[in-house]
Design an enzyme around this catalytic site. Structure first.
Site, PDB file in Angstrom:
ATOM      1  N   PRO A  73      46.025  49.360  88.791  1.00 14.06           N
ATOM      2  CA  PRO A  73      45.955  50.341  87.707  1.00 14.06           C
ATOM      3  C   PRO A  73      45.669  49.618  86.394  1.00 14.06           C
ATOM      4  O   PRO A  73      46.488  48.854  85.900  1.00 14.06           O
ATOM      5  CB  PRO A  73      47.347  50.981  87.707  1.00 14.06           C
ATOM      6  CG  PRO A  73      48.235  49.983  88.373  1.00 14.06           C
ATOM      7  CD  PRO A  73      47.385  49.214  89.340  1.00 14.06           C
ATOM      8  N   ASP A 123      46.323  44.423  84.544  1.00 10.69           N
ATOM      9  CA  ASP A 123      46.870  45.032  85.756  1.00 10.69           C
ATOM     10  C   ASP A 123      48.281  45.507  85.402  1.00 10.69           C
ATOM     11  O   ASP A 123      49.193  44.698  85.233  1.00 10.69           O
ATOM     12  CB  ASP A 123      46.891  44.003  86.890  1.00 10.69           C
ATOM     13  CG  ASP A 123      47.399  44.580  88.200  1.00 10.69           C
ATOM     14  OD1 ASP A 123      47.995  45.675  88.194  1.00 10.69           O
ATOM     15  OD2 ASP A 123      47.222  43.917  89.244  1.00 10.69           O
ATOM     16  N   HIS A 124      48.450  46.828  85.299  1.00 12.58           N
ATOM     17  CA  HIS A 124      49.716  47.375  84.816  1.00 12.58           C
ATOM     18  C   HIS A 124      50.862  47.159  85.805  1.00 12.58           C
ATOM     19  O   HIS A 124      52.033  47.342  85.450  1.00 12.58           O
ATOM     20  CB  HIS A 124      49.553  48.867  84.503  1.00 12.58           C
ATOM     21  CG  HIS A 124      50.316  49.316  83.305  1.00 12.58           C
ATOM     22  ND1 HIS A 124      51.349  48.597  82.745  1.00 12.58           N
ATOM     23  CD2 HIS A 124      50.192  50.434  82.526  1.00 12.58           C
ATOM     24  CE1 HIS A 124      51.830  49.238  81.698  1.00 12.58           C
ATOM     25  NE2 HIS A 124      51.143  50.353  81.539  1.00 12.58           N
ATOM     26  N   ARG A 125      50.555  46.801  87.052  1.00  6.07           N
ATOM     27  CA  ARG A 125      51.621  46.472  88.002  1.00  6.07           C
ATOM     28  C   ARG A 125      52.310  45.174  87.611  1.00  6.07           C
ATOM     29  O   ARG A 125      53.495  44.972  87.891  1.00  6.07           O
ATOM     30  CB  ARG A 125      51.047  46.325  89.412  1.00  6.07           C
ATOM     31  CG  ARG A 125      50.359  47.559  89.978  1.00  6.07           C
ATOM     32  CD  ARG A 125      49.664  47.236  91.293  1.00  6.07           C
ATOM     33  NE  ARG A 125      48.682  46.172  91.129  1.00  6.07           N
ATOM     34  CZ  ARG A 125      48.004  45.618  92.122  1.00  6.07           C
ATOM     35  NH1 ARG A 125      48.205  46.043  93.371  1.00  6.07           N
ATOM     36  NH2 ARG A 125      47.125  44.651  91.897  1.00  6.07           N
ATOM     37  N   ILE A 151      51.656  43.454  84.330  1.00  8.51           N
ATOM     38  CA  ILE A 151      51.777  43.221  82.891  1.00  8.51           C
ATOM     39  C   ILE A 151      52.104  44.534  82.199  1.00  8.51           C
ATOM     40  O   ILE A 151      51.354  45.514  82.297  1.00  8.51           O
ATOM     41  CB  ILE A 151      50.468  42.630  82.328  1.00  8.51           C
ATOM     42  CG1 ILE A 151      50.158  41.293  83.002  1.00  8.51           C
ATOM     43  CG2 ILE A 151      50.566  42.450  80.814  1.00  8.51           C
ATOM     44  CD1 ILE A 151      48.804  40.705  82.624  1.00  8.51           C
TER      45      ILE A 151
END
Length: 430
Positions: A228, A402-404, A406
């Site tokens: 994401p 990468d929101h998973r 960071i």
């Protein structure tokens, strides 16, 4: 005893390659270290060296052959004192480059039933009864592409479906196995294969995809599906950086070094990652990998695609060293001569399209990395300087994260740190 020369694995992920060019002919004597062939992987053209001594007795795979699997016998070498003509007939005929390996054939012959058999229509062309005969590789590819094996006629031994039979088969059709047996389906993270392009009667020409373009398509699809993305943009004033660059280039001229703005931005990103280590990471499902140094992958456009040579430990290197390495790597990239360790890896990426006049863009993360910095063009803009409106040279930089792995706050801190380093660039030479 004749020596079988097999298609080598020139990188950890290589499964097949193109035998681009033979550098020897039948009857040539070779010794260890001699160059035998040029082999194209999905990223580069690499030279293949001899390990054994002897005479080239027979070349089994002609140059220009695509999709030669790793481990396929491509030539036979007669050892010292052996008759080359006798050695020539010794090995079994080589399988066609696209045929399945011997190991796959043995697996296909295993009588163990498949974990989730696919219901077959009354007249299943691939086998008899309710059991569809297909190699494990063909089953896996069919599941990934959404192909119903019951509609395929096998051309392998005993009517078994093999990999080549799937080429040109309609994808996304009814695939009962994928729907009714989730355990046998492709992993959720596997990107769906693109279907055939409809023909609208428009004049066109189809060009076969290169291995590089296939890899780019697969990796970018995987990245956008799995990671994401969150995008953060800052405007950065470049005047101080450009002034410092001019001064440094004047002092480096005698050494034949000329810093580019991109060289300085590579350094800035590396230092920013060292100061904000929470962004110098990779997401691994149930683990988070924290890197101890910043290796920056730099996007370089080459004929047929894009490749990302790596400046290792860029934070600890001088900008003149970064400039020298970048020039060498870019030249090798455009010649297709990069070695795997020069483009595989990296902890973060930078992509600069400013030289083409692109003001701002968002880049796709290069997995398994967790961030990439997209650099736009520096241009004269109205800008507030010391509480007064002035004209300044400004660029927009957009970080994709990468929101998973960071959080938004950490990504924002990295962008803030990067902006400060570029606007006060003496920190890059300290």
């Amino acid at each position: 005893m004749p020596i079988e020369l097999k298609m080598p694995a020139l990188s950890p992920t290589m499964e097949e390659g193109t035998l681009a060019k033979w550098l020897v002919k039948e009857g040539n004597e070779v010794k260890s270290g001699d160059l035998l062939a040029e082999i194209e992987t999905d990223k580069a053209t690499m030279e293949f060296e001899a390990v054994d001594e002897g005479t080239i007795a027979q070349i089994l795979v002609s140059e220009g052959t695509d999709n030669v699997k790793v481990g396929t016998v491509i030539a036979v070498i007669a050892g010292e004192g052996e008759d080359a003509s006798a050695a020539k007939a010794a090995p079994a005929p080589a399988a066609a480059p696209k045929e399945e390996t011997k190991a796959e054939a043995l697996k296909a012959a295993d009588p163990a039933p498949a974990p989730a058999p696919t219901p077959a229509p009354a007249a299943a062309p691939a086998g008899s009864g309710d059991r569809i005969k297909a190699s494990p590789l063909a089953k896996r590819l069919a599941a990934e592409r959404g192909i119903d094996l019951a509609t395929i006629t096998g051309t392998g031994p005993g009517g078994r479906i093999v990999k080549d039979d799937l080429d040109g088969a309609p994808t996304g059709a009814t695939a009962p196995a994928a729907a009714s047996a989730p355990a046998a389906a492709a992993p959720a993270s596997a990107p769906a294969a693109a279907g055939p392009i409809p023909d609208f009667g428009i004049p066109h020409e189809d060009e076969k995809l290169s291995g590089m373009r296939k890899t780019i398509a697969r990796r970018l699809s995987q990245s956008m599906q799995d990671a994401p993305h969150i995008y953060l943009t800052v405007d950065i004033r470049l005047d101080a950086l450009l002034k410092l660059r001019g001064e440094l280039n004047a002092s480096l001229e005698s050494r034949g070094i000329k810093l580019s703005v991109n060289d300085m931005l590579i350094k800035a990103l590396a230092v920013a990652l060292e100061r904000v280590p929470s962004c110098n990471v990779s997401f691994g499902g149930d683990v988070m990998r924290q890197y101890k140094r910043a290796d920056i992958s730099v996007a370089v456009s080459i004929p047929g695609g894009l490749i990302t040579p790596i400046i290792t430990d860029a934070g600890s290197k001088s900008m003149s060293k970064i400039s020298t390495e970048m020039s060498e790597l870019a030249a090798k990239a455009k010649e297709g001569k990069l070695q795997p360790h020069e483009y595989q890896g990296g902890t973060a990426s930078i992509s600069n399209m400013g030289m083409m006049g692109i003001k701002q863009f968002t880049a796709v993360i290069n997995p398994p990395q967790a961030m990439i910095m997209a650099i736009g063009a520096g241009e004269k803009r109205p800008y507030v300087v010391d509480d007064a409106l002035a004209i300044a040279t400004v660029m927009s930089a957009t970080g994709s994260f990468d929101h998973r792995a960071i959080d938004g706050a950490d990504g924002a801190l990295l962008m803030k740190t990067f902006k400060e380093l570029v606007e006060s660039p003496l920190g890059l030479v300290a």
